[in-house]
Design an enzyme around this catalytic site. Structure first.
Site, PDB file in Angstrom:
ATOM      1  N   ASP A   1      57.447  84.696  60.160  1.00 27.25           N
ATOM      2  CA  ASP A   1      58.132  85.879  60.439  1.00 27.25           C
ATOM      3  C   ASP A   1      57.553  86.677  61.599  1.00 27.25           C
ATOM      4  OD1 ASP A   1      59.103  88.713  60.185  1.00 27.25           O
ATOM      5  OD2 ASP A   1      59.769  88.318  58.125  1.00 27.25           O
TER       6      ASP A   1
ATOM      7  N   CYS B   1      64.779  90.191  60.166  1.00 30.75           N
ATOM      8  CA  CYS B   1      64.586  89.511  59.084  1.00 30.75           C
ATOM      9  C   CYS B   1      65.840  88.790  58.501  1.00 30.75           C
ATOM     10  CB  CYS B   1      63.692  89.912  57.977  1.00 30.75           C
ATOM     11  SG  CYS B   1      62.295  90.409  58.565  1.00 30.75           S
TER      12      CYS B   1
ATOM     13  N   LYS C   1      59.336  83.182  51.345  1.00 29.95           N
ATOM     14  CA  LYS C   1      60.104  84.145  52.132  1.00 29.95           C
ATOM     15  C   LYS C   1      61.501  83.700  52.445  1.00 29.95           C
ATOM     16  CE  LYS C   1      60.283  88.415  54.885  1.00 29.95           C
ATOM     17  NZ  LYS C   1      59.430  89.234  55.883  1.00 29.95           N
TER      18      LYS C   1
ATOM     19  N   HIS D   1      65.849 103.110  79.072  1.00 32.36           N
ATOM     20  CA  HIS D   1      67.278 103.211  78.603  1.00 32.36           C
ATOM     21  C   HIS D   1      67.291 103.970  77.287  1.00 32.36           C
ATOM     22  CE1 HIS D   1      70.828 101.605  76.646  1.00 32.36           C
ATOM     23  NE2 HIS D   1      71.315 101.225  77.887  1.00 32.36           N
TER      24      HIS D   1
ATOM     25  N   ASP E   1      62.131  83.975  62.281  1.00 27.67           N
ATOM     26  CA  ASP E   1      63.255  84.763  62.247  1.00 27.67           C
ATOM     27  C   ASP E   1      63.325  85.384  63.515  1.00 27.67           C
ATOM     28  OD1 ASP E   1      61.139  86.273  61.565  1.00 27.67           O
ATOM     29  OD2 ASP E   1      62.284  87.105  59.958  1.00 27.67           O
ATOM     30  N   HIS E   2      62.430  86.018  64.190  1.00 29.56           N
ATOM     31  CA  HIS E   2      62.163  86.917  65.232  1.00 29.56           C
ATOM     32  C   HIS E   2      60.951  86.735  65.862  1.00 29.56           C
ATOM     33  CE1 HIS E   2      60.592  89.983  62.758  1.00 29.56           C
ATOM     34  NE2 HIS E   2      61.618  89.762  61.962  1.00 29.56           N
TER      35      HIS E   2
END
Length: 520
Positions: A33, A73, A121, A244, A306-307
């Site tokens: 994760d 997630c 997880k 931004h 996941d990221h």
């Protein structure tokens, strides 16, 4: 010790072995994760020693441009398990994820005779996250700023011999190791094992109460020794006025708009890299079990996440952003018949894992998925037809800490980011060949590129319509939740994660929500 073992593993050259054609390969996927994919290849890999990821890199294939389909997630994992883009699963946030009856690639493997097991997880079905997380996602369009996270901090624990910091992940790794030994004792059918780690995700900051987010980077001196502190970069930040509007909103809600010293930023980054080293050691224990049981030669090992984690790039920590630190994930394959020592530049994403695993197992791939098999990029076999992978990947974000639905198209040198309906919030465009730090938005300088990429994005997804659907869902869900609380609503919402700012003017903030709910 870890490095010595990695070198011993390297000497086995297991990636050069070929699988008995009569035997389907096993699969072991380790999904961490918040692991920054840029740490799996140079120059990022130099900042921290990751011997087992390096082992996969030496004996397998590394994808240099792998991305999440949503930088948070549950929606990310829902895309990976289903092989479908987020707008198709409607996994809008960490509460609204994959339907329980959805078919995953592991379901297909099981139906085809595989023995399957998932550990750790999972985080891809609905309902597993906190009320705070849900409400923050549902109310992100309300026109005021709330600090929804704790300020990022570091925490040093233990001493030079303290190895097991994330005990839950180590328990999962121990269980997985034992499961592998048990499977080796009764090898009647091929197996597929999924191991979901929480590391290197930040820890919950306990001092902020039960609704606090994960803002503590925690490690021990043992793991900090794996980090080359002299190679830790100090990320450049735009001034707040130059940011931004969505990036500024994210910076504020993540509690990162205050002052940080250079020492604080580098310390956060060092602790994060040390947490990555601990996760790498868990991967190493799994590889060791496969090697000791003789299963490694016939097992496809996949490492991914996941990221990523911004670790103070762009004045942010956490994920929830399309910047590289958040959206770029690791993706490494090693196994029988797969190419060793290969680095692939092709842009790919997590939805590609579903068809890749099935094709590797010799199982037909259904036609209703978003991903494209990567087997032709991985396999040594020359008789496999070369399937052209799309030249783009799509990532979406619809959750908290960003006040507009976000869509990222990555293709070639360009990263194009569109928001909401495509008109109310300006898009962004980065040339990653010239601007790896993503500090120079060139959307106004190359209008022809913007037009071309926006047209391609709209051909892939009708993103204004999707944004409207998410907006409708958020208001509907918040209204239902509010009604379910009755008289307790004001007290409950005032005590969520944002309570410090909320208490300044509870009635004004509640009125703002009321006005938002009345909008057409």
């Amino acid at each position: 010790m870890f490095l010595i073992f990695a070198l011993l593993l390297l000497s086995q050259r297991c990636g050069d072995c070929t699988c008995d054609n009569r035997t389907k390969p096993n699969f072991v996927m380790v999904m961490s994760d918040a692991f920054d994919g840029r740490l799996t290849f140079d120059p990022g890999s130099r900042v921290v020693r990751l011997p087992y990821i390096n082992y996969l890199r030496e004996l397998g294939t590394t994808f240099l441009n792998a991305y999440t389909n949503s930088p948070i997630c549950c929606p990310s994992r829902a895309a990976m398990w289903s092989g479908q883009f987020v707008h198709l699963t409607q996994s809008w946030n960490n509460y609204k994820c994959l339907d329980a009856n959805a078919t995953t690639w592991m379901d297909v493997l099981e139906e085809s005779g595989y023995h399957t097991q998932q550990m750790g997880k999972l985080d891809y079905t609905s309902g597993s996250h906190s009320v705070s997380n849900r409400v923050e996602a549902w109310t992100r369009d309300v026109p005021f700023l709330l600090r929804q996270e704790g300020r990022p901090v570091v925490e040093l624990v233990g001493n030079a011999s303290t190895v097991r910091i994330m005990t839950k992940d180590w328990e999962t790794t121990d269980r997985a190791t034992q499961w592998i030994f048990n499977r080796a004792a009764s090898p009647s059918q091929p197996f597929a094992l999924y191991i979901g780690l929480n590391l290197p995700h930040t820890y919950r900051t306990d001092s902020l109460g039960p609704t606090a987010g994960g803002s503590t980077f925690r490690t021990s001196p043992h793991w900090l020794k794996k980090v080359s502190t002299d190679l830790i970069s100090m990320p450049k930040w735009l001034s707040e006025s130059a940011m931004h509007p969505v990036d500024y909103y994210s910076t504020f809600t993540k509690n990162c708009s205050g002052h940080f010293t250079e020492e604080e930023v580098k310390s956060i980054r060092a602790f994060y890299y040390a947490m990555c080293a601990e996760a790498d050691a868990m991967l190493g224990q799994v590889l060791s079990a496969l090697r000791e049981t003789g299963l490694l030669n016939n097992t496809v090992v996949i490492f991914t996440a996941d990221h990523g984690e911004l670790a103070m790039e762009h004045r942010q920590f956490y994920k929830m952003s399309m910047f590289e630190g958040s959206s770029h994930v690791p993706l490494l394959f090693m196994g029988p018949g797969l190419v060793s020592g290969l680095q692939v530049n092709q842009v790919v994403s997590l939805v590609d894992l579903y068809p890749t695993i099935l094709e590797t197992a010799g199982i037909s791939v259904p036609g209703n998925i978003s991903g494209q098999s990567l087997v032709s990029l991985l396999s040594k076999s020359s008789d496999k037809p070369q399937k052209l992978h799309p030249s783009w990947i799509l990532s979406e974000y619809h959750g908290c800490n960003a006040n507009a639905s976000t869509y990222m198209l990555r293709t070639g040198r360009w990263k194009y980011i569109a928001y909401a309906d495509g008109q109310s919030v300006p898009p962004q465009l980065f040339d990653l060949t010239r601007d790896r730090e993503e500090l120079h938005d060139v959307v106004l300088k190359v209008p022809a590129v913007r037009t071309q990429l926006d047209k391609l994005l709209r051909n892939i997804i009708d993103y204004p319509r999707v944004s409207e659907a998410v907006h409708h869902y958020n208001r509907q869900q918040f209204t239902a939740w509010r009604q379910s609380l009755g008289r307790n609503y004001s007290q409950v919402i005032a005590n969520l994660r944002w309570h410090v700012d909320w208490q300044k003017d509870v009635s004004a903030n509640e009125r703002a929500i009321d006005e938002w709910l009345k909008e057409s």
